[in-house]
Design a protein around this motif. Structure first.
Motif, mmCIF file in Angstrom:
data_model
loop_
_atom_site.group_PDB
_atom_site.id
_atom_site.type_symbol
_atom_site.label_atom_id
_atom_site.label_comp_id
_atom_site.label_asym_id
_atom_site.label_seq_id
_atom_site.Cartn_x
_atom_site.Cartn_y
_atom_site.Cartn_z
ATOM 1 N N HIS A 244 28.467 24.886 5.923
ATOM 2 C CA HIS A 244 28.813 24.887 7.342
ATOM 3 C C HIS A 244 30.306 24.621 7.536
ATOM 4 O O HIS A 244 30.962 25.271 8.358
ATOM 5 C CB HIS A 244 27.983 23.819 8.071
ATOM 6 C CG HIS A 244 28.264 23.723 9.537
ATOM 7 N ND1 HIS A 244 27.913 24.725 10.422
ATOM 8 C CD2 HIS A 244 28.874 22.745 10.268
ATOM 9 C CE1 HIS A 244 28.299 24.375 11.640
ATOM 10 N NE2 HIS A 244 28.889 23.174 11.576
ATOM 11 N N TRP A 245 30.838 23.685 6.742
ATOM 12 C CA TRP A 245 32.261 23.361 6.874
ATOM 13 C C TRP A 245 33.136 24.542 6.464
ATOM 14 O O TRP A 245 34.114 24.876 7.135
ATOM 15 C CB TRP A 245 32.579 22.141 6.012
ATOM 16 C CG TRP A 245 33.966 21.610 6.242
ATOM 17 C CD1 TRP A 245 34.340 20.654 7.136
ATOM 18 C CD2 TRP A 245 35.150 22.020 5.559
ATOM 19 N NE1 TRP A 245 35.693 20.440 7.073
ATOM 20 C CE2 TRP A 245 36.229 21.273 6.101
ATOM 21 C CE3 TRP A 245 35.425 22.929 4.548
ATOM 22 C CZ2 TRP A 245 37.533 21.412 5.667
ATOM 23 C CZ3 TRP A 245 36.730 23.081 4.111
ATOM 24 C CH2 TRP A 245 37.771 22.322 4.664
ATOM 25 N N ALA B 131 32.328 27.675 6.557
ATOM 26 C CA ALA B 131 32.209 28.726 7.569
ATOM 27 C C ALA B 131 33.139 28.462 8.744
ATOM 28 O O ALA B 131 33.653 29.384 9.374
ATOM 29 C CB ALA B 131 30.762 28.832 8.044
ATOM 30 N N ARG B 132 33.357 27.171 9.027
ATOM 31 C CA ARG B 132 34.254 26.818 10.138
ATOM 32 C C ARG B 132 35.715 26.822 9.723
ATOM 33 O O ARG B 132 36.609 26.783 10.577
ATOM 34 C CB ARG B 132 33.868 25.443 10.676
ATOM 35 C CG ARG B 132 32.500 25.402 11.345
ATOM 36 C CD ARG B 132 32.125 23.972 11.706
ATOM 37 N NE ARG B 132 33.163 23.344 12.554
ATOM 38 C CZ ARG B 132 33.203 22.046 12.831
ATOM 39 N NH1 ARG B 132 32.290 21.234 12.301
ATOM 40 N NH2 ARG B 132 34.150 21.552 13.607
ATOM 41 N N HIS B 133 35.959 26.862 8.418
ATOM 42 C CA HIS B 133 37.340 26.854 7.913
ATOM 43 C C HIS B 133 37.520 27.980 6.898
ATOM 44 O O HIS B 133 37.654 27.746 5.695
ATOM 45 C CB HIS B 133 37.671 25.496 7.263
ATOM 46 C CG HIS B 133 37.553 24.335 8.188
ATOM 47 N ND1 HIS B 133 36.343 23.731 8.476
ATOM 48 C CD2 HIS B 133 38.497 23.663 8.919
ATOM 49 C CE1 HIS B 133 36.539 22.740 9.335
ATOM 50 N NE2 HIS B 133 37.836 22.682 9.625
ATOM 51 N N PRO B 134 37.484 29.258 7.358
ATOM 52 C CA PRO B 134 37.583 30.386 6.425
ATOM 53 C C PRO B 134 38.934 30.474 5.715
ATOM 54 O O PRO B 134 39.059 31.193 4.726
ATOM 55 C CB PRO B 134 37.358 31.600 7.343
ATOM 56 C CG PRO B 134 37.750 31.136 8.699
ATOM 57 C CD PRO B 134 37.355 29.687 8.754
#
Length: 246
Positions: free
Chosen positions: A20-21, A23-26
């Protein structure tokens, strides 16, 4: 030792939280390309692991092959539709050039046989469309009687057009001018109407699977609309006391 700091228990990160992290920080791997080369992931075709970059290349290659297959399928469909359009266009133009309903029936049989591999055609119309003609209708035209209409209505089963199996008995009854197959065949039926009932169009094949029940009937309905209009155009003028063919 007095006053020594006791180390905290080792914590394990939750994989879902990591995913999840990320995905939020590509942009996390920007400037950390070396880390990408160290990551190992399962390989879908061989046992063991491979680098993340190799896995990405593999996945991209698979997507490219899938996209190429889809494009080729679309091109095949477009080529088929273009060929179908050209055949339909030539068929309709040939029908428009006819000058009588006998010409219409014979043009139907010829064009459908040559362009659409349809070996047998019947055009059933009520006597009112042929009573004023100098001679009886010629095959594939047939004068609609009560028995033929009853059977055609039953085969259509309440629909304007339908593809269905055709028994040897029905073939002999509905296509009396065509040699019947020993085991029956299949047909595409269409009811002809233009404000009033004008008869039935029958396209038949000795192959039981040629006109499968699952086939779309859009072409047959379109052809029936064209034929209905031409039947009315070619019909003889009404007489007060029209002769009846024997």
């Amino acid at each position: 030792m007095a006053g020594a700091k006791i180390p905290e228990p080792r914590q394990t990160l939750d994989p879902e939280m990591v995913a999840h992290w990320l995905a939020r920080h590509p942009d996390f791997f920007e400037g950390r390309e070396g880390l990408l080369q160290q990551l190992k992931v399962p390989h879908p075709e061989t046992r063991g692991a491979t680098s993340l970059l190799e896995r990405l290349v593999h996945d991209l290659r698979g997507r490219a092959e899938t996209a190429e297959w889809r494009l080729e399928t679309l091109l095949d469909s477009a080529r088929h539709n273009e060929a179908q359009y050209r055949r339909t266009r030539e068929l309709v133009l040939a029908l428009l050039e006819t000058e009588s309903n006998d010409d219409l029936g014979q043009a139907l049989a010829r064009e459908l046989g040559e362009r659409f591999q349809t070996p047998a055609v019947a055009l059933w119309c009520p006597h009112t469309l042929s009573d004023g003609e100098a001679s009886p209708p010629q095959a594939p035209r047939q004068v609609l009687d009560a028995a033929a209409e009853t059977r055609l209505t039953a085969l259509l089963d309440g629909r304007p057009s339908r593809c269905t199996r055709l028994s040897a008995t029905d073939w002999k009854r509905l296509l009396p001018h065509a040699k019947p197959p020993s085991q029956g065949g299949s047909c595409a039926l269409s009811r002809l109407t233009l404000g009033e009932p004008l008869g039935y169009l029958v396209l038949a094949s000795p192959d039981p699977d040629h006109f499968r029940a699952s086939l779309d009937t859009l072409f047959t309905e379109y052809l029936g609309d064209v034929v209905a209009r031409l039947l009315v155009r070619h019909a003889p003028p009404p007489h007060d006391d029209p002769p009846r063919h024997a």
